[in-house]
Design an enzyme around this catalytic site. Structure first.
Site, PDB file in Angstrom:
ATOM      1  N   LEU A  75      -5.149  -0.346  -5.641  1.00 42.13           N
ATOM      2  CA  LEU A  75      -5.545  -0.105  -7.028  1.00 42.13           C
ATOM      3  C   LEU A  75      -4.360   0.022  -7.985  1.00 42.13           C
ATOM      4  CD1 LEU A  75      -8.546   2.302  -6.379  1.00 42.13           C
ATOM      5  CD2 LEU A  75      -8.544  -0.191  -6.599  1.00 42.13           C
ATOM      6  N   CYS A  76      -3.161  -0.284  -7.521  1.00 47.28           N
ATOM      7  CA  CYS A  76      -1.982  -0.274  -8.400  1.00 47.28           C
ATOM      8  C   CYS A  76      -1.930  -1.563  -9.218  1.00 47.28           C
ATOM      9  CB  CYS A  76      -0.702  -0.144  -7.578  1.00 47.28           C
ATOM     10  SG  CYS A  76      -0.408   1.520  -6.973  1.00 47.28           S
ATOM     11  N   HIS A  77      -1.478  -1.429 -10.456  1.00 46.61           N
ATOM     12  CA  HIS A  77      -1.321  -2.591 -11.331  1.00 46.61           C
ATOM     13  C   HIS A  77      -0.015  -3.320 -11.022  1.00 46.61           C
ATOM     14  CE1 HIS A  77      -4.078  -0.003 -13.615  1.00 46.61           C
ATOM     15  NE2 HIS A  77      -4.517  -1.121 -14.167  1.00 46.61           N
ATOM     16  N   MET A 113       4.080   5.480  -8.247  1.00 48.75           N
ATOM     17  CA  MET A 113       3.809   4.838  -6.957  1.00 48.75           C
ATOM     18  C   MET A 113       4.938   3.901  -6.560  1.00 48.75           C
ATOM     19  SD  MET A 113       1.234   6.418  -5.983  1.00 48.75           S
ATOM     20  CE  MET A 113       1.210   5.575  -4.414  1.00 48.75           C
ATOM     21  N   GLU A 114       5.548   3.254  -7.542  1.00 51.66           N
ATOM     22  CA  GLU A 114       6.670   2.360  -7.253  1.00 51.66           C
ATOM     23  C   GLU A 114       7.873   3.149  -6.740  1.00 51.66           C
ATOM     24  OE1 GLU A 114       3.720   0.142  -9.328  1.00 51.66           O
ATOM     25  OE2 GLU A 114       4.544   2.114  -9.758  1.00 51.66           O
ATOM     26  N   ASP A 128      13.518   1.675  11.328  1.00 54.62           N
ATOM     27  CA  ASP A 128      13.464   0.389  12.021  1.00 54.62           C
ATOM     28  C   ASP A 128      14.830  -0.019  12.565  1.00 54.62           C
ATOM     29  OD1 ASP A 128      12.334  -2.176  12.844  1.00 54.62           O
ATOM     30  OD2 ASP A 128      13.479  -3.006  11.172  1.00 54.62           O
TER      31      ASP A 128
END
Length: 159
Positions: A75-77, A113-114, A128
Site C-alpha cells: 500500500l506504499c505509493h 517506510m522508505e 547475508d
C-alpha cells in the site's frame, strides 16, 4: 488513537488517496542494528571479509531498497525521492553495527517506510554477507527516529 488510513469503512485495505494533499518537504530518519560476535565485526572493520566491503555493499542495498519500497510494501505509493542516505557505524565496544538512513522528498506522502526499508535491507545485507562466518547474528531493533513535514507534523524519538 488515530484511525488506520489504509482501511476503508468495509474494513478492506486500500491505498490512501493523496491527490488532494499539499506537497511539502518531508524527511524521515530510521535506524537498525546488527549484533554479532567480535570476530565477525573485526572482519568487517578490518576489510578482511572474503566477500568484500560489507559496509559499501550494505549502503548501496539500503539506497536501492528505499527506491523500491513501493514495490515491496503493497500500500506504499511510488515516490520520487530526492535524497537517500545510508550511514553505517561499527560500535566495537558493543559488538554491533548501527545503520542510520535518511530519506527526503517534496511530495504528498511521507517517507517513513522508505527510511525504515533502507535501514532494514542494509541490515539484511550485512547478515547475508556474514552468514557464512556467523549464523546467530541478531537484527534489531529497527525503528523510526524522526519524521518532518506533512499534516501530522514533527515526530522525534525521545533520547
Amino acid at each position: 488513537m488515530s484511525q488506520f488510513t489504509h482501511i476503508n469503512a468495509s474494513g478492506e485495505a486500500n491505498m490512501v488517496d493523496v491527490s488532494a494533499k499539499a506537497e511539502t518537504v518531508r524527511e524521515a530518519r530510521a535506524e537498525a542494528f546488527v549484533h554479532m560476535a567480535p570476530e565477525t565485526l573485526q572482519l568487517i572493520v578490518s576489510g578482511q571479509h572474503h566477500k568484500g566491503d560489507v559496509f559499501a555493499t550494505a549502503r548501496i542495498a539500503g539506497i536501492q531498497a528505499a527506491k523500491k519500497t513501493w514495490d515491496l510494501i503493497p500500500l506504499c505509493h511510488p515516490l520520487l525521492l530526492s535524497k537517500v542516505e545510508v550511514q553505517l557505524e561499527a560500535i566495537e565496544a558493543e559488538n554491533k553495527v548501527r545503520i542510520e538512513s535518511v530519506c527526503k522528498l517534496a511530495g504528498k506522502t511521507g517517507v517513513e517506510m522508505e527510511a525504515l526499508t533502507a535501514a532494514s535491507v542494509a541490515a539484511l545485507t550485512i547478515y547475508d554477507m556474514c552468514k557464512a562466518v556467523q549464523k546467530d547474528m541478531v537484527i534489531g531493533p529497527v525503528r523510526l527516529l524522526e519524521k518532518t513535514g506533512g499534516k501530522s507534523g514533527h515526530f522525534k524519538v525521545e533520547a
